[in-house]
Design a protein around this motif. Structure first.
Motif, PDB file in Angstrom:
ATOM      1  N   UNK A   1       2.031   6.498   8.888  1.00  0.00           N
ATOM      2  CA  UNK A   1       1.394   7.509   7.967  1.00  0.00           C
ATOM      3  C   UNK A   1       1.395   8.719   8.424  1.00  0.00           C
ATOM      4  N   UNK A   2       1.393   9.870   7.594  1.00  0.00           N
ATOM      5  CA  UNK A   2       1.170  11.122   8.119  1.00  0.00           C
ATOM      6  C   UNK A   2      -0.296  11.558   7.771  1.00  0.00           C
ATOM      7  N   UNK A   3      -1.189  10.625   7.147  1.00  0.00           N
ATOM      8  CA  UNK A   3      -2.526  10.773   7.073  1.00  0.00           C
ATOM      9  C   UNK A   3      -3.222   9.392   6.920  1.00  0.00           C
ATOM     10  N   UNK A   4      -4.340   9.658   7.361  1.00  0.00           N
ATOM     11  CA  UNK A   4      -5.171   8.070   7.583  1.00  0.00           C
ATOM     12  C   UNK A   4      -6.728   8.204   7.129  1.00  0.00           C
ATOM     13  N   UNK A   5      -7.421   7.646   6.491  1.00  0.00           N
ATOM     14  CA  UNK A   5      -8.716   7.494   6.299  1.00  0.00           C
ATOM     15  C   UNK A   5      -9.371   6.312   6.545  1.00  0.00           C
ATOM     16  N   UNK A   6     -10.351   6.134   7.081  1.00  0.00           N
ATOM     17  CA  UNK A   6     -11.187   4.963   7.238  1.00  0.00           C
ATOM     18  C   UNK A   6     -12.534   4.981   6.549  1.00  0.00           C
ATOM     19  N   UNK A   7     -12.489   4.039   5.519  1.00  0.00           N
ATOM     20  CA  UNK A   7     -13.628   3.714   4.798  1.00  0.00           C
ATOM     21  C   UNK A   7     -14.289   2.513   5.089  1.00  0.00           C
ATOM     22  N   UNK A   8     -15.425   2.303   4.744  1.00  0.00           N
ATOM     23  CA  UNK A   8     -16.188   1.158   4.951  1.00  0.00           C
ATOM     24  C   UNK A   8     -16.609   0.486   3.664  1.00  0.00           C
ATOM     25  N   UNK A   9     -17.018  -0.719   3.795  1.00  0.00           N
ATOM     26  CA  UNK A   9     -17.555  -1.645   2.547  1.00  0.00           C
ATOM     27  C   UNK A   9     -19.209  -1.391   2.708  1.00  0.00           C
ATOM     28  N   UNK A  10     -19.459  -0.746   1.249  1.00  0.00           N
ATOM     29  CA  UNK A  10     -21.050  -0.715   1.583  1.00  0.00           C
ATOM     30  C   UNK A  10     -21.804  -1.526   1.624  1.00  0.00           C
ATOM     31  N   UNK A  11     -21.647  -2.848   1.269  1.00  0.00           N
ATOM     32  CA  UNK A  11     -22.482  -4.042   1.636  1.00  0.00           C
ATOM     33  C   UNK A  11     -22.343  -4.555   2.986  1.00  0.00           C
ATOM     34  N   UNK A  12     -21.045  -4.128   3.746  1.00  0.00           N
ATOM     35  CA  UNK A  12     -20.842  -4.397   5.255  1.00  0.00           C
ATOM     36  C   UNK A  12     -20.217  -3.462   5.779  1.00  0.00           C
ATOM     37  N   UNK A  13     -20.877  -2.355   6.250  1.00  0.00           N
ATOM     38  CA  UNK A  13     -20.439  -1.126   6.917  1.00  0.00           C
ATOM     39  C   UNK A  13     -19.424  -1.317   7.958  1.00  0.00           C
ATOM     40  N   UNK A  14     -19.507  -2.642   8.771  1.00  0.00           N
ATOM     41  CA  UNK A  14     -18.729  -3.137   9.987  1.00  0.00           C
ATOM     42  C   UNK A  14     -17.430  -3.135   9.379  1.00  0.00           C
ATOM     43  N   UNK A  15     -17.135  -3.704   7.955  1.00  0.00           N
ATOM     44  CA  UNK A  15     -15.907  -4.018   7.517  1.00  0.00           C
ATOM     45  C   UNK A  15     -15.145  -2.746   7.111  1.00  0.00           C
ATOM     46  N   UNK A  16     -13.961  -2.561   7.766  1.00  0.00           N
ATOM     47  CA  UNK A  16     -13.390  -1.216   7.275  1.00  0.00           C
ATOM     48  C   UNK A  16     -12.098  -1.427   6.379  1.00  0.00           C
ATOM     49  N   UNK A  17     -11.829  -0.330   5.565  1.00  0.00           N
ATOM     50  CA  UNK A  17     -10.843  -0.142   4.768  1.00  0.00           C
ATOM     51  C   UNK A  17     -10.070   0.888   4.967  1.00  0.00           C
ATOM     52  N   UNK A  18      -8.650   0.865   5.444  1.00  0.00           N
ATOM     53  CA  UNK A  18      -7.635   1.935   5.823  1.00  0.00           C
ATOM     54  C   UNK A  18      -6.957   2.397   4.277  1.00  0.00           C
ATOM     55  N   UNK A  19      -6.866   3.673   4.665  1.00  0.00           N
ATOM     56  CA  UNK A  19      -6.120   4.183   3.372  1.00  0.00           C
ATOM     57  C   UNK A  19      -5.052   5.144   4.128  1.00  0.00           C
ATOM     58  N   UNK A  20      -3.923   5.003   4.044  1.00  0.00           N
ATOM     59  CA  UNK A  20      -2.720   5.555   4.672  1.00  0.00           C
ATOM     60  C   UNK A  20      -1.872   6.245   3.422  1.00  0.00           C
ATOM     61  N   UNK A  21      -1.495   7.295   3.743  1.00  0.00           N
ATOM     62  CA  UNK A  21      -0.766   8.334   2.989  1.00  0.00           C
ATOM     63  C   UNK A  21       0.767   8.662   3.743  1.00  0.00           C
ATOM     64  N   UNK A  22       1.892   8.336   3.211  1.00  0.00           N
ATOM     65  CA  UNK A  22       3.190   8.387   3.802  1.00  0.00           C
ATOM     66  C   UNK A  22       3.934   9.697   3.438  1.00  0.00           C
ATOM     67  N   UNK A  23       4.935  10.101   4.193  1.00  0.00           N
ATOM     68  CA  UNK A  23       5.624  11.062   4.121  1.00  0.00           C
ATOM     69  C   UNK A  23       6.474  11.228   2.562  1.00  0.00           C
ATOM     70  N   UNK A  24       6.361  12.154   1.778  1.00  0.00           N
ATOM     71  CA  UNK A  24       7.227  12.025   0.423  1.00  0.00           C
ATOM     72  C   UNK A  24       8.611  11.977   0.707  1.00  0.00           C
ATOM     73  N   UNK A  25       9.383  11.406   0.060  1.00  0.00           N
ATOM     74  CA  UNK A  25      10.793  11.065   0.190  1.00  0.00           C
ATOM     75  C   UNK A  25      11.301  11.290  -1.285  1.00  0.00           C
TER      76      UNK A  25
END
Length: 98
Positions: free
Chosen positions: A10-34
């Motif tokens: 990925x060219x960009x990455x953000x880590x989010x967390x579940x509201x009910x369980x902040x120790x569980x993560x959700x990754x958001x990846x953005x790739x290079x446009x092609x």
């Protein structure tokens, strides 16, 4: 598009967390446009974690438009999952203007 984005691809990455369980993560990846065609570009993105694994792309007329469009699309995709997420402890996830 079959390759799933990771931190390494990925060219960009953000880590989010579940509201009910902040120790569980959700990754958001953005790739290079092609480029897909003469006036068609794609920007891949992936949202993974918390029972979600979306691996999609958004299309634009050039690489800049594809990259611009990916942010509100990610926001909409997250809202559509009905999984409440936080970014740095806040409900604002930072993909669209406040």
């Amino acid at each position: 598009m079959s390759d799933k984005l990771t931190k390494d691809t990925a060219i960009a990455h953000r880590v989010l967390e579940l509201k009910e369980n902040p120790s569980e993560k959700v990754d958001v990846f953005i790739g290079n446009p092609f480029q897909l065609g003469k006036d068609e570009w794609a920007c891949p993105y992936r949202i993974v974690g918390g029972g979600i694994d979306l691996n999609l792309q958004i299309i634009g007329v050039d690489s800049v438009q594809a990259l611009q469009l990916v942010f509100p699309i990610i926001d909409s995709a997250i809202v559509g999952t009905d999984v409440p997420l936080l970014w740095d402890g806040e409900e604002y996830l930072g993909f669209t203007p406040k």
